[in-house]
Design an enzyme around this catalytic site. Structure first.
Site, PDB file in Angstrom:
ATOM      1  N   ASP A 149      -5.277   2.450  -0.997  1.00 62.85           N
ATOM      2  CA  ASP A 149      -4.292   3.253  -0.265  1.00 62.85           C
ATOM      3  C   ASP A 149      -3.076   3.570  -1.117  1.00 62.85           C
ATOM      4  O   ASP A 149      -2.508   4.657  -1.031  1.00 62.85           O
ATOM      5  CB  ASP A 149      -3.864   2.529   1.011  1.00 62.85           C
ATOM      6  CG  ASP A 149      -4.829   2.769   2.166  1.00 62.85           C
ATOM      7  OD1 ASP A 149      -5.594   3.764   2.104  1.00 62.85           O
ATOM      8  OD2 ASP A 149      -4.841   1.968   3.117  1.00 62.85           O
ATOM      9  N   GLU A 179       0.821  -1.211   0.000  1.00 60.35           N
ATOM     10  CA  GLU A 179       0.000   0.000   0.000  1.00 60.35           C
ATOM     11  C   GLU A 179       0.856   1.263   0.000  1.00 60.35           C
ATOM     12  O   GLU A 179       0.376   2.341  -0.330  1.00 60.35           O
ATOM     13  CB  GLU A 179      -0.914   0.021   1.226  1.00 60.35           C
ATOM     14  CG  GLU A 179      -1.817  -1.193   1.340  1.00 60.35           C
ATOM     15  CD  GLU A 179      -2.411  -1.322   2.728  1.00 60.35           C
ATOM     16  OE1 GLU A 179      -3.572  -0.928   2.920  1.00 60.35           O
ATOM     17  OE2 GLU A 179      -1.692  -1.816   3.627  1.00 60.35           O
TER      18      GLU A 179
END
Length: 816
Positions: A694, A670
């Site tokens: 993300d 992420e």
């Protein structure tokens, strides 16, 4: 008498040419004429300092008329007035709304003949008269000055819907900023004069397109105030386009983004908050009740400003209208008078706002009648604040229109009655949009605040795969959408019939298609839709909304239930993913200015080792019974992964001898740094699952829950695709790369992900069949890597809609 003239233009060449043309009309007569145009001889732009200098040079004591071309030239001229140090000189300047070329010619002729400032301006404004007469168009502005203390002017309303919420709000704002008392009336209808500073009173004029409106002002700066208002009217009160309700464009609204695939057709209904019941409680006294009202007004102002900021753009003016209602003298004076007479604040506010809403509803024009809804919406917000109650959304059938959706609101929607969702704000990766996808409701987000003005019952057609949204579609357009819906339904049936089979590309590559789940019920839905595994089990469902952490036994039971629902298929249990943005009440964390960049994910778990130990013990216990993968979220460094693996080894030792068979360990990618360091992690993991939600917000510095930057947050941005490519290349054959973010459910993106090397996808359960079908049709053929060189996500999406064009580009590059 010598009236000065100043020409303001974005283009030096245009201004010089206009001056040369006008000079031909006066044959060398002496004129006080100055030019402030362009940032230099070749660069377009306007400079307030240069304009102020030009005004000073042109002013010989008899006044100056400033003519401007368009847009920011007007704003720069207004700023230039503020830069003038001499207030008397400032009062001698008139910003004229006349057209630049025709107006300048007329003004030069008038000034050369010795006309005064106002006569010169009037001649300039009338510069189009000959052309208008020839074409049969009435002149829009007539200016007269009745006395030194009373200045009047008139303009013709050009806005398609008249002075509705946004232009009326702009007019009222201008009146409030003026250093003069201003009134306005509708000369066409013969209305009475009303205060220009009251939105409710201006709205009662019923000013429609083509109506002649008269403005008058008194005071030392009356002339300047009226001139500014006439200039604003000439700009249609800065309304750049008619509201969406008036258009059948067949195109995406500016900034609109697809959020949940599918076709939605139906009547519009708005997410209205119910008006709370007002208890029959006696007044606590006028002073106390007024303080209650003032506090409620302040709270609602803050909330409306937040919505305005999150919306952004010119359409934020809708919320300006709400703010003006909250400050409207007519409305507030009525409520405060009732409070002074002994009425409690809630009853006083409700009575005053109901009166104003009734005045709107009584207007003859349906569009202006609809503005009563604005009053009722603002009234309801204030009442809820006064009574301390939360909003309870109403339900409806058809296409839901709202500013945004909270997760709770999205979770409460019934797919059987909600045909689609159109949000003014929002982001495709916001939790509300994710829940809409999980419920299989077509949705479009970021359509702009104008969509909030679509009348209830108006037919809406939307395509949640492309973002296309049409208000009041024509029969042909409606038929086209219905055809698409039929086609998609057929594809859905075919996909469901083959959902239990493997997803294999035409080139023979098998892609695992799993499901993202958050409960045993979700897992049952995943199995019913043919999911090969659970690619992401959000274990947060056990930890949130409670006063203490779940014990090991409770977690074991929950994980077993998920595994049982999937019939023994592999489940990927992500360790607790919380932090400053999702705090736990029983694990208070210190305040973080930016929790998205703070202690969350694996960082949070390592900071609470006892909590992590219990969870890993539960996971290891279940792993001895069924195939389990454990996944650590938001890993940034190898040291974090080593610490997590040590904790896992300790948990395994607590559950019995040896390692559970089939237990796999992986990380979520992420953080951009993790993607770029994938080769470093590869020897220590079995898989890497890319969380594109993300990863996108971190790579593009665009918070996924912030509608103001939602347009930036597109996981098909080439920068994000390069990070996915870097992960696949770094891991190589040593581990499997998966995608569990929302990009995995984008059928358009599936060939790209497969082409970059992704071998497992995990999506919301309803999306599994369609994603499997997309895999079966995916023929990347080198397409994916060529997309990395495109400039932005829009270009990537455009290329994916026309793969032949990209293939041609690919061939050209190879041959060169």
């Amino acid at each position: 008498m010598t009236t000065g003239l100043v020409v303001v233009s974005h283009s030096r060449a245009l201004a010089d040419a206009a001056v040369a043309l006008a000079a031909e009309m006066v044959h060398g007569k002496d004129l006080a004429l100055e030019v402030a145009a362009g940032l230099d001889a070749e660069t377009f732009g306007t400079d307030a300092v240069a304009i102020a200098s030009a005004i000073a040079a042109a002013d010989r004591g008899d006044g100056v008329v400033v003519l401007m071309d368009l847009g920011s030239a007007v704003l720069s001229a207004e700023l230039a007035l503020d830069l003038l140090e001499d207030p008397d000189q400032r009062d001698r300047v008139l910003l004229c709304p006349a057209p630049l070329v025709e107006g300048l010619v007329a003004a030069v002729v008038a000034a050369a003949s010795g006309a005064g400032r106002d006569e010169v301006a009037a001649e300039a404004v009338a510069g189009l008269a000959g052309k208008e007469s020839h074409l049969g168009v009435a002149a829009p502005v007539a200016v007269t000055e009745t006395s030194a203390a009373d200045v009047t002017a008139s303009f013709t309303v050009t806005n398609p819907h008249g002075l509705h919420a946004r232009p009326a709000a702009r007019l009222v704002s201008e009146a409030r900023d003026a250093e003069a008392a201003m009134e306005i009336r509708n000369r066409t209808t013969g209305s009475a004069w009303v205060p220009a500073s009251s939105l409710t009173k201006v709205a009662t004029l019923g000013a429609l397109q083509g109506h002649e409106i008269e403005v008058r002002a008194s005071g030392a700066h009356a002339r300047q105030a009226v001139d500014r208002m006439i200039t604003l009217a000439a700009r249609a009160f800065d309304e750049t386009a008619p509201p969406a309700a008036a258009q059948e464009t067949g195109a995406r609204e500016a900034g609109a983004q697809p959020a949940s695939p599918g076709i939605g057709i139906g009547p519009a209904w708005h997410l209205r908050d119910s008006i709370p019941d007002i208890p029959d409680v006696p007044s606590q006294g006028p002073d106390a009740e007024r303080r209650r009202l003032d506090q409620a007004l302040d709270d609602v102002r803050a909330e409306v400003r937040r919505l305005r900021t999150s919306t952004g753009g010119g359409e934020a003016g809708i919320f300006d209208a709400h703010l003006l209602l909250l400050d409207d003298d007519d409305l507030l004076d009525d409520a405060r008078t009732r409070i002074a007479e002994g009425t409690p604040a809630p009853q006083a506010w409700e009575a005053a706002s109901s009166r104003v809403a009734a005045e709107f509803a009584a207007l003859g024009d349906p569009y202006l009648q609809a503005r009563a809804a604005d009053v009722r919406a603002v009234s309801g917000q204030v009442l809820r604040s006064l009574l301390g109650v939360t909003a309870t959304p109403s339900s409806g059938t058809g296409v839901l229109i709202a500013h945004d959706l909270t997760p709770a609101e999205a979770a409460g929607l019934d797919p059987a009655t909600v045909a689609g969702i159109v949000l003014a704000a929002g982001s495709p990766t916001a939790h509300g949009a994710i829940l809409a996808r999980a419920r299989g409701i077509p949705a479009v987000v970021g359509a702009g605040a104008a969509v909030l003005e679509v009348a209830t019952g108006t037919t809406i057609a939307l395509d949640g795969r492309t973002g296309e949204t049409v208000v009041s579609p024509s029969p042909a357009t409606l038929a086209a959408f219905a055809g698409r819906a039929t086609e998609q339904a057929g594809r859905r049936e075919r996909a469901l019939s083959a959902a239990t089979g493997p997803a294999v590309t035409p080139g023979g590559v098998t892609i695992g298609v799993g499901a993202n789940v958050g409960s045993a019920d979700d897992a049952l839905a995943a199995a019913a839709n043919g999911a090969d595994h659970a690619g992401l089990v959000r274990t947060e469902f056990l930890f949130l909304g409670r006063d203490e952490a779940p014990g090991v036994d409770e977690q074991v039971a929950a994980y077993r239930a998920v595994a049982a629902a999937l019939g023994g298929r592999r489940i990927t249990l992500r360790t607790l993913d919380v932090g400053g943005d999702k705090p736990l009440p029983y694990l208070p964390s210190p305040h973080e200015d930016n929790p998205f960049l703070g202690v969350r994910g694996l960082r949070h778990s390592l900071a609470h080792p006892a909590l992590l130990a219990d969870q890993l013990t539960a996971i290891a216990t279940v792993a001895r019974e069924t195939p389990v993968s454990v996944m650590f979220p938001m890993v940034s460094t190898l040291a974090e992964l080593h610490a997590a693996r040590r904790a896992l080894d300790e948990a395994i030792a607590r559950t019995g001898p040896g390692r559970p068979p089939g237990l796999q360990v992986g990380i979520m990618v992420e953080v951009p740094a993790a993607a770029l360091k994938a080769a470093t992690f590869a020897p220590h993991i079995d898989f890497a699952s890319i969380g594109t939600n993300d990863l996108t917000q971190y790579a593009l510095a665009a918070e996924r829950g912030n509608p103001a930057v939602a347009a930036l947050s597109d996981a098909l941005d080439p920068g994000v695709l390069r990070l996915i490519d870097a992960t696949c290349r770094g891991v190589g054959s040593r581990a499997t790369v998966a995608v569990c973010g929302e990009l995995a459910a984008d059928e358009m993106a599936v060939p790209v992900l497969v082409g970059l090397g992704v071998r497992s996808l995990s999506v919301a359960p309803p999306a599994v069949p369609a994603v499997k079908e997309a895999v079966r049709g995916a023929s990347p053929d080198g397409l994916a890597r060529h997309l990395l060189d495109l400039p932005d996500a829009a270009a990537v999406r455009a290329a994916l809609r026309q793969p032949g064009r990209v293939s041609a580009v690919s061939t050209a590059r190879v041959s060169s």
